[in-house]
Write an enzyme that holds these catalytic residues in place. Structure first.
Site, PDB file in Angstrom:
ATOM      1  N   CYS A 171      -2.071  -0.486   7.568  1.00  0.00           N
ATOM      2  CA  CYS A 171      -1.342   0.779   7.446  1.00  0.00           C
ATOM      3  C   CYS A 171      -1.499   1.633   8.703  1.00  0.00           C
ATOM      4  CB  CYS A 171      -1.819   1.537   6.213  1.00  0.00           C
ATOM      5  SG  CYS A 171      -1.388   0.680   4.686  1.00  0.00           S
ATOM      6  N   GLU A 230       0.932   3.859   1.797  1.00  0.00           N
ATOM      7  CA  GLU A 230       1.418   4.290   3.122  1.00  0.00           C
ATOM      8  C   GLU A 230       2.639   3.484   3.554  1.00  0.00           C
ATOM      9  OE1 GLU A 230      -1.649   3.378   2.172  1.00  0.00           O
ATOM     10  OE2 GLU A 230      -3.152   3.999   3.635  1.00  0.00           O
ATOM     11  N   HIS A 290       0.850  -1.192   0.000  1.00  0.00           N
ATOM     12  CA  HIS A 290       0.000   0.000   0.000  1.00  0.00           C
ATOM     13  C   HIS A 290       0.888   1.246   0.000  1.00  0.00           C
ATOM     14  CE1 HIS A 290      -3.791  -2.131   1.827  1.00  0.00           C
ATOM     15  NE2 HIS A 290      -3.432  -2.619   0.648  1.00  0.00           N
ATOM     16  N   CYS A 328      -6.040   1.497   5.851  1.00  0.00           N
ATOM     17  CA  CYS A 328      -6.577   0.223   6.324  1.00  0.00           C
ATOM     18  C   CYS A 328      -5.932  -0.102   7.676  1.00  0.00           C
ATOM     19  CB  CYS A 328      -6.279  -0.877   5.301  1.00  0.00           C
ATOM     20  SG  CYS A 328      -4.591  -1.515   5.370  1.00  0.00           S
TER      21      CYS A 328
END
Lengths: 150, 150
Positions: free
Chosen positions: A91, A60, A58, A88
């Site tokens: 993260c 992040e 992801h 999420c």
């Protein structure tokens, strides 16, 4: 200290630019930027789960890793994270682990209730959260992406 | 299909071996192993947050990445994960993202209530969880580590 940065839209614009790059590659369009307490942009990244062959890649996580490596530090407690979509749980916890000072996000992810972030509540650390920055554009990009997928 | 593998102690022993390697490097001693549905060991890893200069470099994240890369897949729904300590919310969500079939863990982490795993409950996917495998040794290693730190 600078609370709720007046430049937040500028940083979110860069995150959105990274999200658009992801979009063009067929990735879910999410972008992230890390800024230090002098307002300097440290790193930016886009979601790369498909190109990296890694569902944990992801935006992040990638931008946090890049920033840690660049600055040769273990904590980012002097940094803010801008991301186009509400993080999420994976993260969110990573954000806590590296002690991000402030989290700015754009679009809301309805399946993650901000008031029920047990991963933050139970955790040692919770960043300040400023949500809905440039929400309309962040959200539109995601909607366009998922509409095209159908 | 093989439920609650009779070889679970063997795989947890390997995870514990990786945890001991971490211990010797001054890392929080957590180890993880990924096994496919034929019982073949795909990858193993140890926590490396200090040596990798990355607070997100938990054993579970590292072993998942290694397995995805080795097998050239995006999902591990035919694999089980063995880890010496109950995963944190970051790792739990990553485990869900890659669709690990079954999660075996050793020691319990009291701050994460298994019955309140909102990251699983709200999520699309929840692995089968078998807990307390070789708990005594997994837990002892962690206790020894933190005792020495004091």
């Amino acid at each position: 200290m600078m609370f709720n940065s007046p430049f937040k839209n500028r940083y979110m614009d860069l995150a959105l630019h990274k999200a658009r790059e992801a979009y063009e590659k067929g990735e879910v369009p999410v972008g992230a930027v890390i800024v230090n307490n002098d307002g300097e942009i440290i790193e930016s990244a886009a979601n790369a789960t498909i190109s990296n062959h890694d569902p944990t890649a992801h935006a992040e996580i990638i931008v946090i890793r890049k920033a840690l490596k660049k600055l040769k530090v273990n904590r980012l407690d002097f940094c803010d994270l801008y991301v186009t979509l509400q993080p999420c749980p994976m993260c969110s916890h990573a954000i806590g682990l590296v002690r991000i000072r402030r989290l700015y996000f754009g679009a809301y992810e309805k399946s993650y209730d901000l008031n029920d972030c047990s991963f933050y509540k139970k955790n040692f650390y919770e960043p300040e959260i400023i949500s809905g920055i440039n929400e309309e554009n962040c959200s539109k990009l995601l909607k366009d992406f998922f509409r095209e997928l159908r």
